[in-house]
Design a protein around this motif. Structure first.
Motif, PDB file in Angstrom:
ATOM      1  N   ASP A  86       0.866  -1.352  -0.036  1.00  0.00           N
ATOM      2  CA  ASP A  86       0.092   0.015  -0.153  1.00  0.00           C
ATOM      3  C   ASP A  86       0.798   1.204  -0.062  1.00  0.00           C
ATOM      4  N   PRO A  87       1.640   1.517  -1.010  1.00  0.00           N
ATOM      5  CA  PRO A  87       2.745   2.600  -1.138  1.00  0.00           C
ATOM      6  C   PRO A  87       2.015   3.928  -0.810  1.00  0.00           C
ATOM      7  N   ALA A  88       1.013   4.279  -1.430  1.00  0.00           N
ATOM      8  CA  ALA A  88       0.277   5.552  -0.944  1.00  0.00           C
ATOM      9  C   ALA A  88      -0.298   5.519   0.464  1.00  0.00           C
ATOM     10  N   SER A  89      -0.431   4.350   1.129  1.00  0.00           N
ATOM     11  CA  SER A  89      -0.904   4.193   2.490  1.00  0.00           C
ATOM     12  C   SER A  89      -2.466   4.590   2.468  1.00  0.00           C
ATOM     13  N   LYS A  90      -2.993   4.542   1.364  1.00  0.00           N
ATOM     14  CA  LYS A  90      -4.729   4.751   1.154  1.00  0.00           C
ATOM     15  C   LYS A  90      -5.346   3.844   2.027  1.00  0.00           C
ATOM     16  N   LEU A  91      -5.073   2.671   2.339  1.00  0.00           N
ATOM     17  CA  LEU A  91      -5.717   1.696   2.870  1.00  0.00           C
ATOM     18  C   LEU A  91      -5.025   1.574   4.718  1.00  0.00           C
ATOM     19  N   ALA A  92      -4.130   2.309   4.760  1.00  0.00           N
ATOM     20  CA  ALA A  92      -3.526   2.255   6.096  1.00  0.00           C
ATOM     21  C   ALA A  92      -3.095   1.040   6.489  1.00  0.00           C
ATOM     22  N   ARG A  93      -2.285   0.233   5.701  1.00  0.00           N
ATOM     23  CA  ARG A  93      -1.628  -1.104   5.943  1.00  0.00           C
ATOM     24  C   ARG A  93      -0.673  -1.067   6.964  1.00  0.00           C
ATOM     25  N   THR A  94      -0.154   0.063   6.780  1.00  0.00           N
ATOM     26  CA  THR A  94       1.313   0.165   7.764  1.00  0.00           C
ATOM     27  C   THR A  94       0.887   1.000   8.709  1.00  0.00           C
ATOM     28  N   ILE A  95       1.003   0.758  10.235  1.00  0.00           N
ATOM     29  CA  ILE A  95       0.556   1.722  11.434  1.00  0.00           C
ATOM     30  C   ILE A  95       1.997   1.969  12.185  1.00  0.00           C
ATOM     31  N   PRO A  96       2.608   2.823  11.862  1.00  0.00           N
ATOM     32  CA  PRO A  96       4.024   3.007  12.639  1.00  0.00           C
ATOM     33  C   PRO A  96       3.505   3.433  14.129  1.00  0.00           C
ATOM     34  N   VAL A  97       4.296   2.931  15.081  1.00  0.00           N
ATOM     35  CA  VAL A  97       3.997   3.371  16.375  1.00  0.00           C
ATOM     36  C   VAL A  97       5.471   3.429  17.332  1.00  0.00           C
ATOM     37  N   ARG A  98       5.831   4.762  17.640  1.00  0.00           N
ATOM     38  CA  ARG A  98       7.171   4.905  18.194  1.00  0.00           C
ATOM     39  C   ARG A  98       6.957   4.565  19.455  1.00  0.00           C
ATOM     40  N   LEU A  99       8.047   3.786  19.965  1.00  0.00           N
ATOM     41  CA  LEU A  99       7.793   3.243  21.427  1.00  0.00           C
ATOM     42  C   LEU A  99       8.967   4.030  22.454  1.00  0.00           C
ATOM     43  N   VAL A 108      12.842   6.992   4.342  1.00  0.00           N
ATOM     44  CA  VAL A 108      12.049   7.833   3.440  1.00  0.00           C
ATOM     45  C   VAL A 108      10.703   7.480   3.203  1.00  0.00           C
ATOM     46  N   TYR A 109      10.545   6.138   2.974  1.00  0.00           N
ATOM     47  CA  TYR A 109       9.266   5.646   2.423  1.00  0.00           C
ATOM     48  C   TYR A 109       8.120   5.587   3.514  1.00  0.00           C
ATOM     49  N   ILE A 110       8.439   6.060   4.869  1.00  0.00           N
ATOM     50  CA  ILE A 110       7.346   5.982   5.897  1.00  0.00           C
ATOM     51  C   ILE A 110       7.071   7.333   6.414  1.00  0.00           C
ATOM     52  N   ARG A 111       8.060   8.367   6.058  1.00  0.00           N
ATOM     53  CA  ARG A 111       8.054   9.763   6.599  1.00  0.00           C
ATOM     54  C   ARG A 111       6.485  10.249   6.296  1.00  0.00           C
ATOM     55  N   GLN A 112       6.017  10.023   5.312  1.00  0.00           N
ATOM     56  CA  GLN A 112       4.707  10.754   5.045  1.00  0.00           C
ATOM     57  C   GLN A 112       3.626  10.143   5.979  1.00  0.00           C
ATOM     58  N   LEU A 113       3.858   9.137   6.618  1.00  0.00           N
ATOM     59  CA  LEU A 113       2.578   8.354   7.535  1.00  0.00           C
ATOM     60  C   LEU A 113       2.640   9.122   8.973  1.00  0.00           C
ATOM     61  N   MET A 114       1.513   9.023   9.570  1.00  0.00           N
ATOM     62  CA  MET A 114       1.225   9.507  10.824  1.00  0.00           C
ATOM     63  C   MET A 114       2.011   8.564  11.659  1.00  0.00           C
ATOM     64  N   ILE A 115       2.614   9.152  12.809  1.00  0.00           N
ATOM     65  CA  ILE A 115       3.234   8.099  13.588  1.00  0.00           C
ATOM     66  C   ILE A 115       2.644   8.325  14.943  1.00  0.00           C
ATOM     67  N   CYS A 116       1.926   7.234  15.516  1.00  0.00           N
ATOM     68  CA  CYS A 116       1.617   7.080  16.729  1.00  0.00           C
ATOM     69  C   CYS A 116       2.680   7.021  17.746  1.00  0.00           C
ATOM     70  N   ASP A 117       2.344   7.754  18.856  1.00  0.00           N
ATOM     71  CA  ASP A 117       3.474   8.023  19.867  1.00  0.00           C
ATOM     72  C   ASP A 117       3.102   7.309  21.206  1.00  0.00           C
ATOM     73  N   LEU A 118       4.007   6.324  21.543  1.00  0.00           N
ATOM     74  CA  LEU A 118       3.707   5.553  22.924  1.00  0.00           C
ATOM     75  C   LEU A 118       5.088   5.814  23.736  1.00  0.00           C
ATOM     76  N   THR A 119       5.797   6.937  23.209  1.00  0.00           N
ATOM     77  CA  THR A 119       6.953   7.055  24.371  1.00  0.00           C
ATOM     78  C   THR A 119       7.005   7.298  25.574  1.00  0.00           C
TER      79      THR A 119
END
Length: 161
Positions: A86-99, A108-119
């Protein structure tokens, strides 16, 4: 949603972060079908083939980001395989979570995604409540047969890169 999806969520994490990841995974298992290596991997198969097939059979990938995650080859493979689906993340297949706070640059390929923050561990419950109830997954293991598509309206702290 494809018919050959067996899991709602593939868990992508660095093994050194296991203690931080497992509480979150345990909560996810209450609501979703979860693929995690420590429970699903079988001996005798090539590791990357096994991981690639698991990602392909999962509706979404939750990537738990730390500096350790960013420097490992297997996690880089998992993240790239998920993003390639899902390169354009239209389906939000990848959900990044910062620990933890990151000192390394995100790929570079995930910089456009919203990063959920669990720090902040004290914010675990609030973050969980904000992240995953707003992301509706197809729970492929329910007998009810209700399948909803993913809609992400993440209202947590977002990391700009």
């Amino acid at each position: 949603m494809r018919a050959d999806i067996d899991f709602d969520i593939f868990i992508s994490y660095a093994r050194v972060d296991t203690a931080m990841v497992l509480p979150f995974v345990d909560r996810l298992k209450n609501e979703f079908t979860v693929w995690i290596d420590r429970e699903q991997m079988a001996g005798g198969r090539p590791v990357l083939d096994h991981l690639g097939q698991a990602i392909d059979r999962s509706a979404h990938t939750v990537a738990f980001l730390t500096d350790d995650y960013l420097v490992r080859d297997h996690t880089a493979f998992e993240l790239q395989a998920s993003m390639n689906r899902d390169p354009a993340s239209k389906l939000a297949r990848t959900i990044p979570v910062r620990l933890r706070p990151l000192t390394l640059d995100l790929p570079v390929y995930i910089r456009q995604l919203m990063i959920c923050d669990l720090t902040d561990p004290a914010e675990f419950e609030r973050t969980y409540q904000e992240v995953f109830p707003t992301a509706r997954f197809r729970n492929v293991k329910t007998t009810v047969g209700v399948a909803v598509s993913l809609s992400v309206g993440v209202a947590v702290a977002v990391a700009g890169v």
